[in-house]
Design a protein around this motif. Structure first.
Motif, PDB file in Angstrom:
ATOM      1  N   SER A   1       0.837  -1.194   0.000  1.00 24.57           N
ATOM      2  CA  SER A   1       0.000   0.000   0.000  1.00 24.57           C
ATOM      3  C   SER A   1       0.871   1.243   0.000  1.00 24.57           C
ATOM      4  O   SER A   1       1.902   1.296   0.674  1.00 24.57           O
ATOM      5  N   GLU A   2       0.437   2.248  -0.750  1.00 25.13           N
ATOM      6  CA  GLU A   2       1.136   3.525  -0.732  1.00 25.13           C
ATOM      7  C   GLU A   2       0.904   4.264   0.585  1.00 25.13           C
ATOM      8  O   GLU A   2       1.582   5.247   0.863  1.00 25.13           O
ATOM      9  N   LYS A   3      -0.046   3.793   1.380  1.00 24.29           N
ATOM     10  CA  LYS A   3      -0.341   4.446   2.653  1.00 24.29           C
ATOM     11  C   LYS A   3       0.530   3.939   3.806  1.00 24.29           C
ATOM     12  O   LYS A   3       0.413   4.422   4.925  1.00 24.29           O
ATOM     13  N   LEU A   4       1.398   2.958   3.551  1.00 27.38           N
ATOM     14  CA  LEU A   4       2.338   2.545   4.582  1.00 27.38           C
ATOM     15  C   LEU A   4       3.352   3.659   4.808  1.00 27.38           C
ATOM     16  O   LEU A   4       3.850   4.258   3.861  1.00 27.38           O
ATOM     17  N   PRO A   5       3.696   3.946   6.054  1.00 26.56           N
ATOM     18  CA  PRO A   5       4.629   5.041   6.323  1.00 26.56           C
ATOM     19  C   PRO A   5       6.067   4.651   6.001  1.00 26.56           C
ATOM     20  O   PRO A   5       6.436   3.481   6.043  1.00 26.56           O
TER      21      PRO A   5
END
Length: 361
Positions: free
Chosen positions: A236-240
């Motif tokens: 996911s691109e939302k992983l930091p």
């Protein structure tokens, strides 16, 4: 039931093989199709409570050995019920005595039904029989905030201090040799001290124990002798990234407005599915069954479920498990199916908690 800070729950369910720990799952959560999943069955179990064993604030729910364990960290007690809701015993041993605990912070259950309670004040683990009789104390000697039990000699610890610093995310404690082995260290100084988004980084499904390496793409299956294996890789691109975590360490309040995933709040396996929920500003959930591609949805609302709690806290056989207060369950009975309405109608006045069980198709 609760959102931590301003975060919402993002749920994921996927199909799994006969033994999920023998398979590595790559879960692309950004490319899931949007549609509502189907529920095959909803069950409600009325827990047998009265004035002497009311369930208070709920910190954790475990289902193992055909028993339901409810941990009330605020009041320092564990209530134990049969899978059909009968009250079996309550462990309420908070105190300064040699067979008691002062500050219970986490708990787990072994295959024999013995209960392990992590005492943050004394830095040890207190072990009781299913009936609440004292067995022993296991001296750890370090600060830790998470506890996962393989058996009486193999214990996993989370968020462990080392040389006065809280920098060990995961450690294995060899009880016989009284040795703590670091397995996973913090990648950014101070990240372990960031606000938690779940009561524990460990998640139990029956006899299986899982751990999420926070701020990473990986969830692991934990075994004895300090062995763990990859179970899930999240895409996911939302992983930091590291820079995101470094910013949160310097400015913890910025976690409340980020669109990044800041942790996992649930990871549970049923016979034919897996459920993961993430702390994120995004309100989507994801489901995949029968080897289909994941689907995205905001809730699994329909006429049978729209007035029930849909947050998942545990699993049992083919069911994902939630709960709700008895008075709330009763007040919404006009919206239920005939079987749930009958249960709500016949609840005794002294009952205060209902277990909700969902099966998906």
């Amino acid at each position: 039931m609760k959102n931590f800070f301003v975060f919402f729950f993002v749920g994921f369910m996927i199909s799994c093989a006969n033994d999920i720990t023998d398979n590595k799952i790559t879960l692309d959560i950004d490319g899931a199709e949007e549609r509502v999943p189907s529920i095959s069955e909803v069950k409600a179990i009325v827990l047998e409570t009265n004035d002497t064993n009311l369930v208070g604030a709920i910190s954790k729910v475990l289902v193992r050995n055909n028993h339901i364990y409810i941990f009330d960290r605020n009041n320092g007690k564990i209530s134990i019920f049969s899978i059909d809701g009968r009250h079996l015993s309550t462990i309420d041993k908070r105190g300064a005595g040699p067979q008691e605990y002062i500050l219970p912070i986490d708990m787990d259950v072994d295959i024999n039904g013995n209960i392990y309670i992590a005492d943050a004040s004394r830095r040890n683990v207190v072990v009781y029989t299913p009936n609440g009789n004292f067995i022993k104390k296991i001296e750890v000697g370090r600060i830790f905030t998470g506890l996962g039990i393989i058996d009486e000699n193999n214990i996993w610890l989370a968020n462990v201090s080392e040389e006065s610093n809280l920098n060990v995310k995961l450690a294995f404690f060899d009880v016989i040799n009284k040795k703590i082995n670091t397995v996973c260290s913090a990648k950014v100084d101070g990240e372990i001290e960031l606000p938690m988004v779940s009561p524990s980084p460990f998640f139990r499904s029956g006899d299986k124990l899982y751990f999420y390496d926070r701020f990473s793409p990986y969830c692991f299956s934990l075994n004895n002798n300090g062995i763990m294996s990859d179970t899930i890789k999240i895409l996911s691109e939302k992983l930091p990234n590291k820079q995101d975590v470094e910013k949160w360490v310097k400015q913890p309040q910025s976690m409340q407005t980020t669109d990044k995933i800041t942790g996992i709040t649930a990871l549970y396996f049923a016979d034919n599915s897996m459920y993961i929920s993430f702390a994120s500003q995004t309100r989507n959930k994801v489901l995949c069954l029968n080897n289909q591609k994941p689907i995205v949805f905001n809730s699994f609302n329909n006429d049978r479920t729209m007035h029930l709690n849909q947050v998942i806290y545990a699993s049992y056989d083919n069911y994902m498990i939630s709960y709700m207060p008895a008075d709330e369950f009763i007040s919404n009975k006009s919206f239920y199916s005939a079987d749930l309405k009958a249960i709500a109608t016949n609840i005794k006045p002294d009952s205060n908690l209902i277990i909700i069980m969902y099966s998906f198709k």
